[in-house]
Motif scaffolding. Structure first.
Motif, mmCIF file in Angstrom:
data_model
loop_
_atom_site.group_PDB
_atom_site.id
_atom_site.type_symbol
_atom_site.label_atom_id
_atom_site.label_comp_id
_atom_site.label_asym_id
_atom_site.label_seq_id
_atom_site.Cartn_x
_atom_site.Cartn_y
_atom_site.Cartn_z
ATOM 1 N N ALA A 34 32.123 -46.559 -30.249
ATOM 2 C CA ALA A 34 32.973 -45.452 -30.690
ATOM 3 C C ALA A 34 33.975 -45.063 -29.612
ATOM 4 C CB ALA A 34 32.112 -44.253 -31.069
ATOM 5 N N GLU A 35 33.530 -45.045 -28.359
ATOM 6 C CA GLU A 35 34.439 -44.719 -27.260
ATOM 7 C C GLU A 35 35.542 -45.760 -27.127
ATOM 8 O OE1 GLU A 35 31.783 -44.502 -23.955
ATOM 9 O OE2 GLU A 35 30.916 -42.605 -24.620
ATOM 10 N N LEU A 38 37.949 -45.335 -30.270
ATOM 11 C CA LEU A 38 38.768 -44.127 -30.157
ATOM 12 C C LEU A 38 39.798 -44.249 -29.037
ATOM 13 C CD1 LEU A 38 36.129 -41.314 -30.717
ATOM 14 C CD2 LEU A 38 38.181 -41.717 -32.069
ATOM 15 N N SER A 39 39.406 -44.803 -27.913
ATOM 16 C CA SER A 39 40.351 -44.959 -26.804
ATOM 17 C C SER A 39 41.494 -45.890 -27.180
ATOM 18 C CB SER A 39 39.637 -45.491 -25.564
ATOM 19 O OG SER A 39 38.705 -44.563 -25.094
ATOM 20 N N TYR A 100 40.510 -36.453 -21.380
ATOM 21 C CA TYR A 100 40.912 -36.431 -22.791
ATOM 22 C C TYR A 100 41.161 -35.010 -23.277
ATOM 23 C CZ TYR A 100 40.469 -41.334 -24.094
ATOM 24 O OH TYR A 100 40.671 -42.680 -24.226
ATOM 25 N N PHE A 122 42.739 -37.150 -32.140
ATOM 26 C CA PHE A 122 41.785 -38.202 -31.778
ATOM 27 C C PHE A 122 41.231 -37.972 -30.363
ATOM 28 C CE2 PHE A 122 43.788 -40.906 -35.136
ATOM 29 C CZ PHE A 122 42.619 -41.159 -35.851
ATOM 30 N N VAL A 125 38.402 -35.558 -30.611
ATOM 31 C CA VAL A 125 37.219 -36.260 -31.133
ATOM 32 C C VAL A 125 36.592 -37.113 -30.021
ATOM 33 C CG1 VAL A 125 36.408 -37.975 -32.806
ATOM 34 C CG2 VAL A 125 38.061 -36.238 -33.509
ATOM 35 N N ALA A 126 37.438 -37.783 -29.254
ATOM 36 C CA ALA A 126 36.940 -38.600 -28.137
ATOM 37 C C ALA A 126 36.265 -37.721 -27.082
ATOM 38 C CB ALA A 126 38.085 -39.397 -27.504
#
Length: 168
Positions: A34-35, A38-39, A100, A122, A125-126
């Motif tokens: 997920a990281e 998202l990144s 972030y 985003f 969220v991250a």
């Protein structure tokens, strides 16, 4: 004549580069995936936005998360014991969450284009995903330190007793 391989047999090639299913199903594997995703999305959004000056942070976080994903998936953390992997991962997650959060606030408040706003959303969220990861990693660190501190006094006592017996 060669017999055909069974359907469940591992095939060499690109499949050997994929992480094992057990790791993808684990909490750490899902968080690192997920990281990474998202990144990468945030990086693309910043490239397309007026806030392109923020694109370096998501690129670095993407590369670090991808490296740790493959390091954990290929069990490099078990092969290289000199580096304390949970501490490295904890520091990465803490700094990523802070960075972030800061650049997301700047992107949402300073820039009016849609790509900057999307990168900011985003980014929030991250921030949450990285915060969850560093919370879980922090709990692992605390349990490790508690385990290490219960062993440490015994080691110090034996050293103290040896020094006392030497001085007598």
């Amino acid at each position: 004549m060669e017999e055909p391989e069974p359907a469940g047999a591992a095939q060499p090639g690109l499949r050997s580069l994929l992480p094992p299913r057990e790791f993808l199903g684990s909490r750490k594997g899902q968080l690192l995936l997920a990281e990474s995703v998202l990144s990468f999305i945030i990086f693309i959004c910043y490239i397309a936005s007026l806030a392109a000056s923020f694109m370096m942070a998501p690129l670095l976080e993407f590369l670090l998360a991808l490296f740790l994903f493959y390091a954990y998936a290929s069990k490099l953390n078990e092969k290289f014991k000199g580096l304390y992997w949970p501490l490295t991962d904890f520091l990465r997650c803490v700094t990523a969450a802070i960075i972030y959060f800061a650049i997301s606030i700047a992107a949402v408040s300073k820039y009016n284009d849609g790509a900057s706003k999307a990168a900011g959303v985003f980014g929030f969220v991250a921030t949450i995903v990285f915060a969850i990861d560093f919370y879980i990693t922090f709990n692992d660190l605390v349990s490790f330190l508690k385990q290490g501190s219960s062993d440490a006094p015994e080691g110090h006592k034996s050293e103290d007793e040896n020094s006392d017996s030497d001085s007598d």
